[in-house]
Design a protein around this motif. Structure first.
Motif, PDB file in Angstrom:
ATOM      1  N   ALA A 142      33.270  39.334  31.168  1.00 57.66           N
ATOM      2  CA  ALA A 142      34.602  39.591  30.954  1.00 57.66           C
ATOM      3  C   ALA A 142      35.251  40.082  32.237  1.00 57.66           C
ATOM      4  O   ALA A 142      36.139  39.547  32.948  1.00 57.66           O
ATOM      5  N   LYS A 143      34.865  41.329  32.801  1.00 50.12           N
ATOM      6  CA  LYS A 143      35.093  41.956  34.062  1.00 50.12           C
ATOM      7  C   LYS A 143      35.040  41.249  35.136  1.00 50.12           C
ATOM      8  O   LYS A 143      35.874  41.106  36.024  1.00 50.12           O
ATOM      9  N   VAL A 144      33.725  40.235  35.241  1.00 53.94           N
ATOM     10  CA  VAL A 144      33.635  39.578  36.252  1.00 53.94           C
ATOM     11  C   VAL A 144      34.457  38.332  36.758  1.00 53.94           C
ATOM     12  O   VAL A 144      35.013  38.257  37.560  1.00 53.94           O
ATOM     13  N   LEU A 147      37.967  39.661  37.456  1.00 54.59           N
ATOM     14  CA  LEU A 147      37.938  40.243  38.884  1.00 54.59           C
ATOM     15  C   LEU A 147      37.824  39.140  39.958  1.00 54.59           C
ATOM     16  O   LEU A 147      38.578  38.872  40.780  1.00 54.59           O
ATOM     17  N   ARG A 148      37.118  38.066  39.466  1.00 49.77           N
ATOM     18  CA  ARG A 148      37.003  36.931  40.149  1.00 49.77           C
ATOM     19  C   ARG A 148      38.292  35.900  40.086  1.00 49.77           C
ATOM     20  O   ARG A 148      38.777  35.432  41.176  1.00 49.77           O
ATOM     21  N   GLU A 156      30.457  39.409  46.509  1.00 49.48           N
ATOM     22  CA  GLU A 156      30.098  40.547  47.141  1.00 49.48           C
ATOM     23  C   GLU A 156      30.945  41.800  46.437  1.00 49.48           C
ATOM     24  O   GLU A 156      30.550  42.812  46.136  1.00 49.48           O
ATOM     25  N   GLU A 157      32.338  41.684  46.592  1.00 56.96           N
ATOM     26  CA  GLU A 157      33.282  42.805  46.239  1.00 56.96           C
ATOM     27  C   GLU A 157      33.138  42.956  44.771  1.00 56.96           C
ATOM     28  O   GLU A 157      32.907  44.234  44.304  1.00 56.96           O
ATOM     29  N   ILE A 158      32.772  42.218  43.861  1.00 61.39           N
ATOM     30  CA  ILE A 158      32.629  42.384  42.414  1.00 61.39           C
ATOM     31  C   ILE A 158      31.396  43.049  42.210  1.00 61.39           C
ATOM     32  O   ILE A 158      31.198  43.953  41.540  1.00 61.39           O
ATOM     33  N   GLY A 159      30.379  42.811  43.133  1.00 64.09           N
ATOM     34  CA  GLY A 159      28.953  43.310  42.788  1.00 64.09           C
ATOM     35  C   GLY A 159      29.053  44.997  43.303  1.00 64.09           C
ATOM     36  O   GLY A 159      28.524  45.686  42.395  1.00 64.09           O
ATOM     37  N   ASN A 160      29.769  45.058  44.245  1.00 61.67           N
ATOM     38  CA  ASN A 160      30.048  46.490  44.841  1.00 61.67           C
ATOM     39  C   ASN A 160      30.942  47.162  43.747  1.00 61.67           C
ATOM     40  O   ASN A 160      30.658  48.450  43.509  1.00 61.67           O
ATOM     41  N   ILE A 161      31.875  46.572  43.132  1.00 60.78           N
ATOM     42  CA  ILE A 161      32.642  47.273  42.197  1.00 60.78           C
ATOM     43  C   ILE A 161      32.054  47.501  40.855  1.00 60.78           C
ATOM     44  O   ILE A 161      32.193  48.727  40.217  1.00 60.78           O
ATOM     45  N   ILE A 164      26.571  45.891  40.540  1.00 63.91           N
ATOM     46  CA  ILE A 164      25.396  45.122  40.114  1.00 63.91           C
ATOM     47  C   ILE A 164      25.232  44.024  41.340  1.00 63.91           C
ATOM     48  O   ILE A 164      25.909  43.944  42.137  1.00 63.91           O
ATOM     49  N   SER A 165      24.116  43.326  41.172  1.00 68.31           N
ATOM     50  CA  SER A 165      23.614  42.647  42.399  1.00 68.31           C
ATOM     51  C   SER A 165      24.565  41.347  42.501  1.00 68.31           C
ATOM     52  O   SER A 165      25.256  40.842  41.600  1.00 68.31           O
ATOM     53  N   GLU A 166      24.537  40.755  43.611  1.00 70.24           N
ATOM     54  CA  GLU A 166      25.274  39.484  43.645  1.00 70.24           C
ATOM     55  C   GLU A 166      24.888  38.325  42.902  1.00 70.24           C
ATOM     56  O   GLU A 166      25.613  37.604  42.431  1.00 70.24           O
ATOM     57  N   ARG A 167      23.543  38.234  42.808  1.00 69.44           N
ATOM     58  CA  ARG A 167      22.768  37.379  41.814  1.00 69.44           C
ATOM     59  C   ARG A 167      23.388  37.363  40.452  1.00 69.44           C
ATOM     60  O   ARG A 167      23.652  36.701  39.619  1.00 69.44           O
ATOM     61  N   SER A 168      23.457  38.643  40.022  1.00 72.78           N
ATOM     62  CA  SER A 168      23.985  38.843  38.551  1.00 72.78           C
ATOM     63  C   SER A 168      25.449  38.694  38.428  1.00 72.78           C
ATOM     64  O   SER A 168      25.774  38.175  37.416  1.00 72.78           O
ATOM     65  N   VAL A 169      26.185  38.813  39.491  1.00 70.01           N
ATOM     66  CA  VAL A 169      27.639  38.426  39.353  1.00 70.01           C
ATOM     67  C   VAL A 169      27.593  36.994  39.346  1.00 70.01           C
ATOM     68  O   VAL A 169      28.329  36.576  38.417  1.00 70.01           O
ATOM     69  N   LYS A 170      26.884  36.172  40.174  1.00 73.74           N
ATOM     70  CA  LYS A 170      26.830  34.562  40.124  1.00 73.74           C
ATOM     71  C   LYS A 170      26.373  34.131  38.635  1.00 73.74           C
ATOM     72  O   LYS A 170      27.136  33.254  38.511  1.00 73.74           O
TER      73      LYS A 170
END
Length: 189
Positions: A142-144, A147-148, A156-161, A164-170
């Motif tokens: 839900a947070k991803v 933010l997206r 990348e920004e979401i991963g930093n916030i 978590i890894s960019e792969r996990s964000v995707k």
């Protein structure tokens, strides 16, 4: 950039400790990011929306600084700001629905250029309801989405916030979109 983040974190802690002037000092440090979030939200709203990005920032900022939140830093502030902006828009959509159902006592002549899209307000409310349900099942997804989609942040920004890894964000973004689509389809029209 790190100095600004450190300064913002110190001001957030000062706000938490009751320093009323800290909120005024914080705004210039986070305004650019808040404006980017607000602009992203407003691009997804109907063209004739009565709120502008600046008004959305002001309303959200007032709600944020008048809350006793245990701020973890600048990124935490931005994440919470994205959520608050979404809630401001949902409140606005709900008020619009109430007006359309006769909740407003004053009768006025309708001008075509001021007409508000009922469909767009319904979409905002449906997405809000589905996103709240997703938050109960999978808060990170839900947070991803928040933010997206609403915040317009990069993977990348979401991963930093979210740390978590960019792969996990995707992966979260893809799964959440599928889940939300199915959930919104179940909602009554």
């Amino acid at each position: 950039m790190h100095a600004v983040q450190g300064q913002a974190t110190l001001l957030l802690q000062a706000m938490k400790n009751g320093d009323e002037s800290a909120a005024e000092k914080l705004l210039p440090l986070v305004y650019k990011e808040l404006h980017r979030l607000a602009s992203s939200y407003m691009r997804r709203e109907r063209p004739d929306h009565t709120l502008q990005a600046t008004a959305l920032i002001n309303e959200a900022y007032l709600r944020l600084v008048n809350n006793e939140i245990d701020w973890q830093g600048r990124q935490h502030f931005i994440v919470v700001a994205a959520n608050v902006m979404r809630r401001v828009l949902v409140d606005h959509a709900r008020a619009h629905h109430a007006e359309r159902r006769g909740g407003q006592l004053q009768r006025v002549e309708l001008k075509e250029e001021l007409a508000i899209s009922e469909k767009r307000s319904s979409e905002v409310l449906a997405l809000h309801e589905a996103l709240n349900h997703l938050d109960e099942l999978n808060p990170r997804q839900a947070k991803v989405v928040e933010l997206r989609y609403f915040g317009g942040l990069s993977i990348e920004e979401i991963g930093n916030i979210l740390n978590i890894s960019e792969r996990s964000v995707k992966r979260d973004w893809a799964l959440a979109r599928i889940w939300l689509f199915k959930e919104i389809q179940k909602l009554p029209a």
